[in-house]
Design a protein around this motif. Structure first.
Motif, PDB file in Angstrom:
ATOM      1  N   PHE A  12      14.805 -25.081  -0.587  1.00 57.12           N
ATOM      2  CA  PHE A  12      16.091 -24.800   0.043  1.00 57.12           C
ATOM      3  C   PHE A  12      15.934 -23.716   1.100  1.00 57.12           C
ATOM      4  CE2 PHE A  12      20.288 -22.809   0.315  1.00 57.12           C
ATOM      5  CZ  PHE A  12      21.090 -23.918   0.532  1.00 57.12           C
ATOM      6  N   CYS A  13      15.115 -22.716   0.812  1.00 51.37           N
ATOM      7  CA  CYS A  13      14.873 -21.636   1.772  1.00 51.37           C
ATOM      8  C   CYS A  13      14.125 -22.137   3.007  1.00 51.37           C
ATOM      9  CB  CYS A  13      14.117 -20.485   1.115  1.00 51.37           C
ATOM     10  SG  CYS A  13      15.137 -19.543  -0.035  1.00 51.37           S
ATOM     11  N   VAL A  14      13.154 -23.011   2.810  1.00 54.60           N
ATOM     12  CA  VAL A  14      12.427 -23.581   3.950  1.00 54.60           C
ATOM     13  C   VAL A  14      13.371 -24.408   4.818  1.00 54.60           C
ATOM     14  CG1 VAL A  14      10.623 -25.226   4.638  1.00 54.60           C
ATOM     15  CG2 VAL A  14      10.168 -23.558   2.828  1.00 54.60           C
ATOM     16  N   VAL A  15      14.109 -25.308   4.184  1.00 50.20           N
ATOM     17  CA  VAL A  15      15.063 -26.139   4.913  1.00 50.20           C
ATOM     18  C   VAL A  15      16.118 -25.257   5.585  1.00 50.20           C
ATOM     19  CG1 VAL A  15      16.927 -27.844   4.627  1.00 50.20           C
ATOM     20  CG2 VAL A  15      14.697 -28.217   3.561  1.00 50.20           C
ATOM     21  N   PHE A  54      21.669 -31.727   5.673  1.00 56.14           N
ATOM     22  CA  PHE A  54      22.028 -32.844   4.786  1.00 56.14           C
ATOM     23  C   PHE A  54      20.830 -33.762   4.595  1.00 56.14           C
ATOM     24  CE2 PHE A  54      23.481 -37.274   4.352  1.00 56.14           C
ATOM     25  CZ  PHE A  54      24.129 -37.180   3.138  1.00 56.14           C
ATOM     26  N   TRP A  55      20.223 -34.168   5.699  1.00 55.11           N
ATOM     27  CA  TRP A  55      19.077 -35.064   5.629  1.00 55.11           C
ATOM     28  C   TRP A  55      17.940 -34.429   4.829  1.00 55.11           C
ATOM     29  CZ3 TRP A  55      14.138 -34.345   7.553  1.00 55.11           C
ATOM     30  CH2 TRP A  55      13.289 -35.442   7.405  1.00 55.11           C
ATOM     31  N   ALA A  56      17.569 -33.195   5.175  1.00 49.47           N
ATOM     32  CA  ALA A  56      16.438 -32.532   4.518  1.00 49.47           C
ATOM     33  C   ALA A  56      16.728 -32.247   3.044  1.00 49.47           C
ATOM     34  CB  ALA A  56      16.091 -31.243   5.259  1.00 49.47           C
ATOM     35  N   SER A  57      17.957 -31.880   2.728  1.00 54.54           N
ATOM     36  CA  SER A  57      18.307 -31.590   1.331  1.00 54.54           C
ATOM     37  C   SER A  57      18.200 -32.828   0.457  1.00 54.54           C
ATOM     38  CB  SER A  57      19.717 -31.011   1.235  1.00 54.54           C
ATOM     39  OG  SER A  57      19.775 -29.724   1.801  1.00 54.54           O
ATOM     40  N   THR A  58      18.639 -33.955   0.990  1.00 62.27           N
ATOM     41  CA  THR A  58      18.601 -35.171   0.184  1.00 62.27           C
ATOM     42  C   THR A  58      17.205 -35.788   0.138  1.00 62.27           C
ATOM     43  OG1 THR A  58      19.314 -36.531   2.059  1.00 62.27           O
ATOM     44  CG2 THR A  58      21.028 -35.729   0.557  1.00 62.27           C
ATOM     45  N   GLN A  59      16.374 -35.474   1.115  1.00 62.06           N
ATOM     46  CA  GLN A  59      15.020 -36.033   1.150  1.00 62.06           C
ATOM     47  C   GLN A  59      13.995 -35.173   0.425  1.00 62.06           C
ATOM     48  OE1 GLN A  59      14.300 -39.113   2.457  1.00 62.06           O
ATOM     49  NE2 GLN A  59      16.510 -39.201   2.686  1.00 62.06           N
ATOM     50  N   PHE A  62      16.489 -31.506  -3.165  1.00 60.06           N
ATOM     51  CA  PHE A  62      17.045 -31.972  -4.428  1.00 60.06           C
ATOM     52  C   PHE A  62      16.550 -33.391  -4.709  1.00 60.06           C
ATOM     53  CE2 PHE A  62      20.068 -28.897  -2.672  1.00 60.06           C
ATOM     54  CZ  PHE A  62      20.061 -27.973  -3.689  1.00 60.06           C
ATOM     55  N   GLU A  63      16.405 -33.708  -5.956  1.00 55.40           N
ATOM     56  CA  GLU A  63      15.924 -35.034  -6.346  1.00 55.40           C
ATOM     57  C   GLU A  63      17.103 -36.000  -6.354  1.00 55.40           C
ATOM     58  OE1 GLU A  63      14.082 -34.109 -10.074  1.00 55.40           O
ATOM     59  OE2 GLU A  63      12.677 -32.746  -9.103  1.00 55.40           O
ATOM     60  N   VAL A  64      17.446 -36.463  -5.178  1.00 53.56           N
ATOM     61  CA  VAL A  64      18.602 -37.327  -5.021  1.00 53.56           C
ATOM     62  C   VAL A  64      18.156 -38.777  -5.172  1.00 53.56           C
ATOM     63  CG1 VAL A  64      20.502 -37.998  -3.511  1.00 53.56           C
ATOM     64  CG2 VAL A  64      19.651 -35.647  -3.470  1.00 53.56           C
ATOM     65  N   THR A  65      18.750 -39.451  -6.122  1.00 53.72           N
ATOM     66  CA  THR A  65      18.406 -40.854  -6.366  1.00 53.72           C
ATOM     67  C   THR A  65      18.992 -41.738  -5.266  1.00 53.72           C
ATOM     68  OG1 THR A  65      20.391 -41.254  -7.675  1.00 53.72           O
ATOM     69  CG2 THR A  65      18.427 -40.456  -8.865  1.00 53.72           C
ATOM     70  N   GLU A  66      18.429 -42.930  -5.138  1.00 50.65           N
ATOM     71  CA  GLU A  66      18.949 -43.902  -4.172  1.00 50.65           C
ATOM     72  C   GLU A  66      20.407 -44.233  -4.482  1.00 50.65           C
ATOM     73  OE1 GLU A  66      17.694 -45.071  -1.294  1.00 50.65           O
ATOM     74  OE2 GLU A  66      16.120 -43.601  -1.682  1.00 50.65           O
TER      75      GLU A  66
END
Length: 128
Positions: A12-15, A54-59, A62-66
């Protein structure tokens, strides 16, 4: 603190760091090169960096499922939380710049720090 949470915070800090560079860079260009009023420039730069976030967080963060990625509820929540984050950022910028007299780029750093805490908590609630 468990390893999963530490990994999320690190990512999160990197993103967030990259998003801040996007945000601050666009703000500076709009304000200094194009002479756009700082609150309008801030709104534009915040919005662009939020789309990247948004893009980086979901990719990556966080382990966002399809399933969650396809669920419109998560997108709507992200947009709603982003609007609240933008409002918080705008209020902070206004208070720091117009009321206290802090240079707008320093105010951006302070405002971003405040909104970053809000963003982590809301995204963690959404995606975990």
């Amino acid at each position: 603190m468990n390893n999963r949470l530490l990994k999320q915070i690190e990512r999160f800090c990197v993103v967030g760091g990259v998003a801040f560079l996007i945000d601050a860079g666009i703000l500076y260009i709009l304000r200094e090169w194009l002479s756009i009023y700082y609150l309008i420039a801030n709104m534009v730069s915040f919005t662009v960096s939020t789309m990247y976030n948004f893009w980086a967080s979901t990719q990556w963060v966080f382990e966002v499922t399809e399933e969650k990625k396809k669920n419109k509820t998560y997108t709507i929540l992200f947009v709603l939380f982003s609007v609240v984050g933008l409002a918080l950022n705008q209020v902070c910028m206004y208070l720091f710049v117009s009321k206290i007299g802090i240079y707008y780029m320093i105010a951006k750093i302070l405002s971003t720090g405040i909104v970053m805490c809000f963003n982590f908590v809301t995204r963690k609630m959404m995606y975990d």
